[in-house]
Design a protein around this motif. Structure first.
Motif, PDB file in Angstrom:
ATOM      1  N   ARG A   1     -14.921  -6.900 -19.417  1.00  0.00           N
ATOM      2  CA  ARG A   1     -14.031  -7.537 -20.360  1.00  0.00           C
ATOM      3  C   ARG A   1     -14.700  -7.514 -21.735  1.00  0.00           C
ATOM      4  NH1 ARG A   1     -13.710 -13.888 -19.892  1.00  0.00           N
ATOM      5  NH2 ARG A   1     -13.182 -13.550 -22.094  1.00  0.00           N
ATOM      6  N   SER A   2     -13.988  -7.952 -22.761  1.00  0.00           N
ATOM      7  CA  SER A   2     -14.588  -8.184 -24.073  1.00  0.00           C
ATOM      8  C   SER A   2     -14.050  -9.502 -24.605  1.00  0.00           C
ATOM      9  CB  SER A   2     -14.276  -7.043 -25.050  1.00  0.00           C
ATOM     10  OG  SER A   2     -12.880  -6.996 -25.332  1.00  0.00           O
TER      11      SER A   2
ATOM     12  N   GLY B   1     -11.597  -8.725 -28.214  1.00  0.00           N
ATOM     13  CA  GLY B   1     -10.438  -7.844 -28.209  1.00  0.00           C
ATOM     14  C   GLY B   1     -10.747  -6.377 -28.410  1.00  0.00           C
ATOM     15  N   SER B   2     -12.034  -6.011 -28.466  1.00  0.00           N
ATOM     16  CA  SER B   2     -12.383  -4.618 -28.763  1.00  0.00           C
ATOM     17  C   SER B   2     -12.082  -3.666 -27.616  1.00  0.00           C
ATOM     18  CB  SER B   2     -13.868  -4.512 -29.145  1.00  0.00           C
ATOM     19  OG  SER B   2     -14.702  -5.043 -28.138  1.00  0.00           O
TER      20      SER B   2
ATOM     21  N   GLU C   1      -9.165  -3.770 -26.040  1.00  0.00           N
ATOM     22  CA  GLU C   1      -7.716  -3.605 -26.026  1.00  0.00           C
ATOM     23  C   GLU C   1      -7.323  -2.221 -26.553  1.00  0.00           C
ATOM     24  OE1 GLU C   1      -5.802  -6.752 -28.092  1.00  0.00           O
ATOM     25  OE2 GLU C   1      -6.783  -8.337 -26.928  1.00  0.00           O
ATOM     26  N   GLY C   2      -6.455  -1.545 -25.802  1.00  0.00           N
ATOM     27  CA  GLY C   2      -6.003  -0.221 -26.195  1.00  0.00           C
ATOM     28  C   GLY C   2      -6.982   0.900 -25.905  1.00  0.00           C
ATOM     29  N   SER C   3      -8.127   0.581 -25.318  1.00  0.00           N
ATOM     30  CA  SER C   3      -9.125   1.604 -25.012  1.00  0.00           C
ATOM     31  C   SER C   3      -8.905   2.181 -23.621  1.00  0.00           C
ATOM     32  CB  SER C   3     -10.538   1.010 -25.095  1.00  0.00           C
ATOM     33  OG  SER C   3     -10.753   0.087 -24.043  1.00  0.00           O
TER      34      SER C   3
ATOM     35  N   GLY D   1     -10.467  -0.159 -21.107  1.00  0.00           N
ATOM     36  CA  GLY D   1      -9.583  -1.243 -20.706  1.00  0.00           C
ATOM     37  C   GLY D   1      -8.523  -0.775 -19.722  1.00  0.00           C
ATOM     38  N   GLU D   2      -7.994   0.427 -19.965  1.00  0.00           N
ATOM     39  CA  GLU D   2      -6.990   0.989 -19.057  1.00  0.00           C
ATOM     40  C   GLU D   2      -7.601   1.253 -17.683  1.00  0.00           C
ATOM     41  OE1 GLU D   2      -3.990   4.884 -18.756  1.00  0.00           O
ATOM     42  OE2 GLU D   2      -5.165   4.518 -20.588  1.00  0.00           O
TER      43      GLU D   2
ATOM     44  N   GLU E   1      -7.603  -1.819 -15.580  1.00  0.00           N
ATOM     45  CA  GLU E   1      -6.274  -2.112 -15.050  1.00  0.00           C
ATOM     46  C   GLU E   1      -5.950  -1.223 -13.851  1.00  0.00           C
ATOM     47  OE1 GLU E   1      -3.674  -1.587 -18.344  1.00  0.00           O
ATOM     48  OE2 GLU E   1      -4.492  -3.281 -19.487  1.00  0.00           O
TER      49      GLU E   1
END
Length: 242
Positions: A120-121, A124-125, A127-129, A132-133, A136
């Protein structure tokens, strides 16, 4: 990485200097059990696992047994200390294992789990990376296995539900690379990168993504290349809560 994180300690539980009966569940290679047996010669240490992959030469106060921690525990003795490490992906019902540990402890005994979460971060860094995907997709794939990789944050509550008193949770961070300003965390980030450079992402992802999500090898390879690049990006402040 655990040695660095815990300042060379094998445990955080206040077990004293003279434990007698100790159990290491899902011992794997047995490295922790061996180190513990050498450090505490007073203890008779048992390491259990599904596979007999432990070394043949061990301290005289250590034995390894083939056993599934999710089956009934049939040990004739009660334990002063029970330990488990990096078992987030092992048990369909961690709570049932925690209850078995509770019943297997002598009065005043301790149970300790050392484990890690998905990354996690806090800023928010991620997010959209692609990193991060990837998290998920891993969660989606493991949901099909019956052993979700999201259990660790529930450990403290499950300890309490299993009957334990004095439940304590200590939290650390394993960064994805050397982005942290903390010296110890930078070292842990270097170790994370060493694992990634030795195909950690591929070893985690290949079977999950191809058998559970239906990905092709070509699609997976292209995606993991992007994830790998994100793990090396110091502007993505990702870490695994431990």
């Amino acid at each position: 990485m655990w040695s660095i994180t815990l300042d060379q300690k094998l445990h955080l539980a206040p077990i004293g200097s003279n434990p007698q009966h100790v159990l290491d569940i899902a011992t794997g290679t047995g490295i922790w059990a061996i180190d513990f047996a050498e450090q505490y010669p007073s203890a008779h240490v048992i390491g259990t696992d599904l596979s007999a992959i432990q070394p043949a030469s061990t301290p005289s106060n250590l034995t390894f047994e083939l056993s599934d921690a999710e089956d009934d525990w049939l040990f004739p003795q009660k334990f002063d200390y029970i330990h488990g490490r990096t078992l987030a992906t092992c048990f369909a019902s961690p709570l049932s294992v925690f209850r078995k540990a509770f019943e297997a402890l002598a009065p005043g005994g301790w149970f300790e789990m050392q484990d890690m979460c998905l990354q996690r971060s806090d800023d928010g860094s991620m997010e959209g990376s692609s990193l991060g995907e990837w998290q998920e997709h891993v969660q989606a794939a493991t949901a099909f296995t019956g052993v979700p990789w999201t259990n660790v944050p529930h450990y403290a509550a499950w300890f309490t539900e299993a009957g334990f008193d004095s439940v304590t949770e200590a939290t650390f961070r394993w960064p994805s690379n050397q982005w942290s300003g903390n010296r110890k965390e930078r070292l842990l980030g270097a170790w994370t990168q060493a694992q990634i450079n030795n195909n950690m992402l591929e070893s985690i992802s290949t079977r999950l993504f191809m058998t559970k999500l239906g990905w092709s090898q070509a699609k997976l390879d292209a995606f993991l290349a992007k994830v790998n690049a994100d793990t090396k990006n110091p502007n993505i402040h990702a870490y695994s809560p431990v």
